[in-house]
Design a protein around this motif. Structure first.
Motif, PDB file in Angstrom:
ATOM      1  N   ALA A   1      39.833  46.833  33.009  1.00 38.37           N
ATOM      2  CA  ALA A   1      40.102  45.457  32.573  1.00 38.37           C
ATOM      3  C   ALA A   1      40.603  44.624  33.753  1.00 38.37           C
ATOM      4  O   ALA A   1      40.260  43.447  33.895  1.00 38.37           O
ATOM      5  N   ARG A   2      41.407  45.247  34.627  1.00 34.68           N
ATOM      6  CA  ARG A   2      41.924  44.538  35.821  1.00 34.68           C
ATOM      7  C   ARG A   2      40.778  44.146  36.750  1.00 34.68           C
ATOM      8  O   ARG A   2      40.837  43.105  37.404  1.00 34.68           O
ATOM      9  N   ASP A   3      39.770  45.024  36.847  1.00 34.19           N
ATOM     10  CA  ASP A   3      38.614  44.702  37.704  1.00 34.19           C
ATOM     11  C   ASP A   3      37.906  43.455  37.179  1.00 34.19           C
ATOM     12  O   ASP A   3      37.551  42.559  37.938  1.00 34.19           O
ATOM     13  N   PHE A   4      37.699  43.410  35.850  1.00 36.39           N
ATOM     14  CA  PHE A   4      37.003  42.240  35.303  1.00 36.39           C
ATOM     15  C   PHE A   4      37.864  40.994  35.443  1.00 36.39           C
ATOM     16  O   PHE A   4      37.374  39.916  35.764  1.00 36.39           O
ATOM     17  N   LEU A   5      39.168  41.169  35.239  1.00 34.04           N
ATOM     18  CA  LEU A   5      40.079  40.026  35.367  1.00 34.04           C
ATOM     19  C   LEU A   5      40.038  39.478  36.810  1.00 34.04           C
ATOM     20  O   LEU A   5      40.040  38.260  37.020  1.00 34.04           O
ATOM     21  N   ALA A   6      39.976  40.383  37.789  1.00 34.81           N
ATOM     22  CA  ALA A   6      39.924  39.948  39.185  1.00 34.81           C
ATOM     23  C   ALA A   6      38.670  39.102  39.428  1.00 34.81           C
ATOM     24  O   ALA A   6      38.702  38.094  40.144  1.00 34.81           O
ATOM     25  N   LEU A   7      37.576  39.494  38.782  1.00 36.78           N
ATOM     26  CA  LEU A   7      36.325  38.741  38.919  1.00 36.78           C
ATOM     27  C   LEU A   7      36.469  37.344  38.300  1.00 36.78           C
ATOM     28  O   LEU A   7      36.058  36.334  38.891  1.00 36.78           O
ATOM     29  N   VAL A   8      37.066  37.310  37.125  1.00 36.98           N
ATOM     30  CA  VAL A   8      37.292  36.035  36.428  1.00 36.98           C
ATOM     31  C   VAL A   8      38.151  35.113  37.301  1.00 36.98           C
ATOM     32  O   VAL A   8      37.864  33.921  37.469  1.00 36.98           O
ATOM     33  N   GLU A   9      39.187  35.679  37.899  1.00 33.75           N
ATOM     34  CA  GLU A   9      40.085  34.872  38.744  1.00 33.75           C
ATOM     35  C   GLU A   9      39.376  34.422  40.011  1.00 33.75           C
ATOM     36  O   GLU A   9      39.547  33.290  40.458  1.00 33.75           O
ATOM     37  N   ALA A  10      38.555  35.309  40.586  1.00 36.54           N
ATOM     38  CA  ALA A  10      37.829  34.946  41.808  1.00 36.54           C
ATOM     39  C   ALA A  10      36.882  33.778  41.536  1.00 36.54           C
ATOM     40  O   ALA A  10      36.534  33.033  42.454  1.00 36.54           O
ATOM     41  N   HIS A  11      36.475  33.606  40.284  1.00 40.99           N
ATOM     42  CA  HIS A  11      35.592  32.493  39.936  1.00 40.99           C
ATOM     43  C   HIS A  11      36.375  31.279  39.432  1.00 40.99           C
ATOM     44  O   HIS A  11      35.781  30.327  38.905  1.00 40.99           O
TER      45      HIS A  11
END
Ligand code: FDA
Length: 390
Positions: free
Chosen positions: A76-86
């Motif tokens: 979930a942290r990996d996906f969250l990092a992607l969301v934040e990077a965008h």
């Protein structure tokens, strides 16, 4: 005839995420008019895109170990990092559930943008016809605007989801493809779906909502219950529906975290002249208290009720047994329980053990999450696992 390295069937959450990581030249096809239609309507339009409490025990499957590897390698942290990077604004609502601040459209735009950047192409309004395999490559017949063509692909990723909400294009096609290639499919049924009751059963309570602890099939959830004109809904009921077996009762604790027997004894000592109905109205929504009063000695004064009577009232409130007639089924279910049997798939890559190059990801697989962002996390994690092997 076109040749691509990877053909992905289904431009939903899993298909798009796989395409974003599968390498250039990937083709994604879908019969819908737009990609990610379920993402668009998810989470009330704000997409509950993952859950920080993701853990394998929040998923149902005939093999409870199957999802562990993929979930551990894409978190979930990996996906969250992607969301934040965008730069997508998000918030945690409750119980680790992460939602977009603005709209689910942010997630769809992120995914389609990632696909474009990765050199993947999305083709919509495309029907999937025959699928053949010559031992090395898949030959898939596609039809768009009445024109047929064949596509050759080394890798075929099936991401066409489950059967829930046929109106939105759900078909169960993944199960047919699995069977065609000799994979088993476990029994499927609607999950995360409201319960129905005989007509009129809760008509007077429609719209009433309260926090409860509800149990079914050995699982227990402390969340909200909502009475509707058809039956019972709300997160607690949707969660229970995934564990419920037809013909069995639901058990609902209307006062979770309260010791009703002790509270009633205290009320009797302090306000013995009050009726039980007054106590009920102070602890439950008014219409529910009124409705329950019919089955309880509600007009009696607390002082008139002995220890056994109070214990019986408390037991009724902590363990309200209800027998649903059924569920609303695939028409409104958020997910499909069951699916492509994990026995035939590699838990590392989602590839069919006996058909190299054939992958099944997302909801099509017999892995179903709880309510609260778990199903999208499975879509991301299983898609990522497959893409890593392509
Ligand atoms: P998905 O169903 O997303 O995609 C499958 C794609 O394949 C679709 O685009 C479909 O058109 C296409 N397809 C199907 N058959 C085809 C055929 N024969 N030919 C061509 N194309 C075909 N989960 C969560 O974690 N958080 C949430 O907030 C919500 N909210 C939510 C609300 C509602 C109303 C529903 C119905 C569901 C949710 N979910 C959810 C569940 C979540 O939407 C679901 O688990 C994922 O979308 C599954 O992703 P997939 O990519 O596997 O299937």
């Amino acid at each position: 005839m076109t040749e691509v390295p990877t053909l992905i069937l289904g431009a939903g959450a899993a298909g798009l995420f796989c395409a974003a990581h599968a390498g250039p030249g990937t083709l994604v096809v879908d019969h819908a008019r737009a990609p990610g239609e379920k993402i668009r309507i998810s989470g009330g339009g704000r997409c509950n895109f993952t859950n920080l409490r993701t853990a394998p025990d929040r998923f149902l499957s005939r093999n409870p170990h199957f999802a562990k590897s993929a979930l551990a390698r894409y978190t979930a942290r990996d996906f969250l990092a992607l969301v934040e990077a965008h730069g997508i604004p998000w918030h945690e609502k409750t119980l680790g559930q992460l939602f977009c601040d603005r709209s689910a459209r942010d997630i769809i735009d992120m995914l389609t943008g990632l696909c474009t950047a990765a050199g993947a192409r999305i083709e919509l309004r495309t029907e999937i016809g025959e699928i053949a395999h010559d031992g090395h490559r898949f030959r898939v017949t596609l039809e768009r605007d009445g024109r047929r063509r064949e596509v050759l692909a080394r890798h075929l990723v099936v991401a066409t989801g489950g059967k829930s909400i046929p109106k939105m294009g759900a078909t169960g096609r993944a199960y047919e493809i699995a069977r065609q290639f000799g994979l088993a499919v476990t029994e499927t049924r609607a999950g995360l779906v409201p319960f129905t009751f005989p007509e009129g059963r809760f008509a007077a309570l429609s719209g009433v909502s309260l926090p409860v602890a509800a149990s079914a099939g050995g699982a227990r959830f402390e969340e909200a219950l909502l009475f509707t004109h058809r039956g019972l809904s709300g997160p607690a009921m949707l969660q229970c529906s995934s564990y419920w077996q037809e013909g069995t009762p639901l058990e609902i604790d209307l006062l979770p975290g309260t010791d009703a027997a002790a509270a009633l004894a205290r009320a009797k000592a302090a306000h013995g002249a009050r009726q039980l109905s007054t106590w009920l109205a102070a602890h439950l929504p008014a219409r529910l208290a009124e409705s329950l009063a019919g089955d309880l000695p509600a007009r009696r004064k607390l002082a008139e009720l002995g220890r056994d009577s109070l214990a019986e009232v408390a037991a009724r409130l902590h363990s309200w047994q209800l027998l649903p007639a059924g569920t609303e089924g695939y028409r409104t279910a958020e997910v499909t329980l069951g699916g492509v049997d994990t026995k035939g798939l590699s838990s590392r890559s989602m590839e069919a053990k006996d058909v190299p190059g054939l992958f099944f990801i997302g909801e099509a697989v017999d892995v179903t999450g709880w309510l609260g962002g778990y199903n999208f996390q499975w879509a991301w994690a299983s898609a990522h696992a497959a893409a890593g092997e392509i």
